[in-house]
Design an enzyme around this catalytic site. Structure first.
Site, PDB file in Angstrom:
ATOM      1  N   SER A 134       0.850  -1.184   0.000  1.00  0.00           N
ATOM      2  CA  SER A 134       0.000   0.000   0.000  1.00  0.00           C
ATOM      3  C   SER A 134       0.884   1.232   0.000  1.00  0.00           C
ATOM      4  O   SER A 134       2.024   1.196   0.478  1.00  0.00           O
ATOM      5  CB  SER A 134      -0.894  -0.003   1.243  1.00  0.00           C
ATOM      6  N   TYR A 147      -1.962  -0.624  10.497  1.00  0.00           N
ATOM      7  CA  TYR A 147      -1.993  -1.029   9.094  1.00  0.00           C
ATOM      8  C   TYR A 147      -0.708  -0.597   8.378  1.00  0.00           C
ATOM      9  O   TYR A 147      -0.077  -1.381   7.673  1.00  0.00           O
ATOM     10  CB  TYR A 147      -3.219  -0.416   8.415  1.00  0.00           C
TER      11      TYR A 147
END
Length: 266
Positions: A134, A147
Site C-alpha cells: 500500500s 496497518y
C-alpha cells in the site's frame, strides 16, 4: 514437451483487488488457485473467470489453512500473490488487542509463513512472489498506524526476499496501490474527505499491477504523483509530517474520527 499452463495463487481472492487480479491473470492464460476465508465469495469470483480454477476456502493465519493452500499448489507454482489483508483504523489508543493482532497476523505474519511454505513450489518454476502492499506502507498516515506498520514491513520483506531467493531464480514484486474502493473502504470512509484521499477502482489497480507483474518490475506504484510523495517522504519527511499532522488535526478529521469511534463502541 508441451509447456505447462502457468499457475497463479491469489490470497484474498473473494473480492476487491484480489478478484480483479484473478480476472487479469485469467485473461493472460493462467490457471488459478483462489484462496479466501469463505467459499461463497470465491465462487462468485470463479463464476467470472474463463480459466481452470481451484478454490481453497482457508484461513491462512492458521497452520491448517496454510497446509490446505500448500496442498492445492502441489509441487509447482508460477506466481504467488499475497493479497489477503485486514484494516484497523483509528487512534492507536482506541485499537484493542484483537484488532492489532488480526491486522498484523493477516497482513504480515501469514504472508511470511505462507511464502516460506511455498518456496519449494516456486523454486520449481523460478516463479514470482507478489506482495500487495500500500502507499500507506510508503507514507504512514495518522490513524492507520497498525496497518501502515504491516505494509512497511511487507515492503521490507519484499526487498529481503528478492535478495535471499535470487539463488532459486525467484523474483519478488511489491505493489503499492493507493486507497482503493473495496469492501474494506467502509473502515476508513470517514477519513477519505478530511485527508483528501483519491480512491482507485480495484480494476484500475489490478490492470496496472498485472502489467508490472508480467514485466517483472520490482515495485509498482499507482502513478507519478505517488512517486513524488514517496521521494519527498525519503528526502524531506518533515514536509510530509507537517501536511499530514495538519490534516489530522482539523475539526473535520477529528469529528469524523470521534463519530466512527462512537459507532464502533456502540
Amino acid at each position: 514437451m508441451t509447456p505447462k499452463t502457468p499457475v497463479a495463487l491469489i490470497t484474498g481472492a473473494g473480492s476487491g483487488i484480489g478478484r480483479a487480479i484473478a480476472l487479469e491473470a485469467a485473461r493472460s492464460g493462467h490457471d488459478l488457485i483462489l484462496v479466501g476465508r469463505r467459499l461463497e465469495p470465491l465462487e462468485d469470483t470463479a463464476a467470472q473467470l474463463g480459466a481452470n480454477v481451484r478454490l481453497v476456502p482457508a484461513d491462512i493465519t492458521t497452520p491448517a489453512g496454510r497446509a490446505a493452500v500448500v496442498a492445492a499448489a502441489g509441487d509447482r507454482l508460477d506466481i504467488l500473490v499475497n493479497n489477503a489483508g485486514r484494516l484497523a483504523v483509528g487512534r492507536l489508543t482506541d485499537l484493542n488487542d484483537k484488532e492489532i493482532a488480526q491486522t498484523v497476523g493477516t497482513n504480515l505474519t501469514a504472508a511470511v509463513q505462507l511464502t516460506r511454505d511455498l518456496v519449494p513450489a516456486l523454486s520449481a518454476t523460478q516463479g514470482q512472489i507478489v506482495n500487495i502492499g500500500s502507499m500507506f506502507g510508503m507514507i504512514a498516515f495518522p490513524y492507520f498506524s497498525a496497518y501502515s506498520a504491516t505494509k512497511f514491513a511487507l515492503r521490507g520483506l519484499s526487498d529481503a526476499l528478492r535478495r535471499e531467493l535470487s539463488e532459486f531464480g525467484i523474483t519478488v514484486t511489491y505493489v503499492a496501490p493507493r486507497a482503493t474502493r473495496t469492501p474494506a473502504q467502509s473502515t476508513f470512509a470517514h477519513l477519505v474527505e478530511p485527508f483528501g484521499m483519491v480512491l482507485d477502482s480495484p480494476e484500475r489497480v489490478a490492470s496496472r499491477a498485472w502489467a508490472g507483474i508480467m514485466a517483472g518490475r520490482k515495485t509498482i506504484y499507482p502513478g507519478f504523483g505517488e512517486r513524488i510523495f514517496a521521494l519527498l517522504q525519503a528526502m524531506a519527511p518533515s514536509l510530509i509530517d507537517a501536511a499530514l499532522t495538519h490534516k489530522a488535526g482539523t475539526a473535520r478529521a477529528q469529528a469524523a474520527l470521534n463519530s466512527y469511534t462512537r459507532q464502533k463502541e456502540a
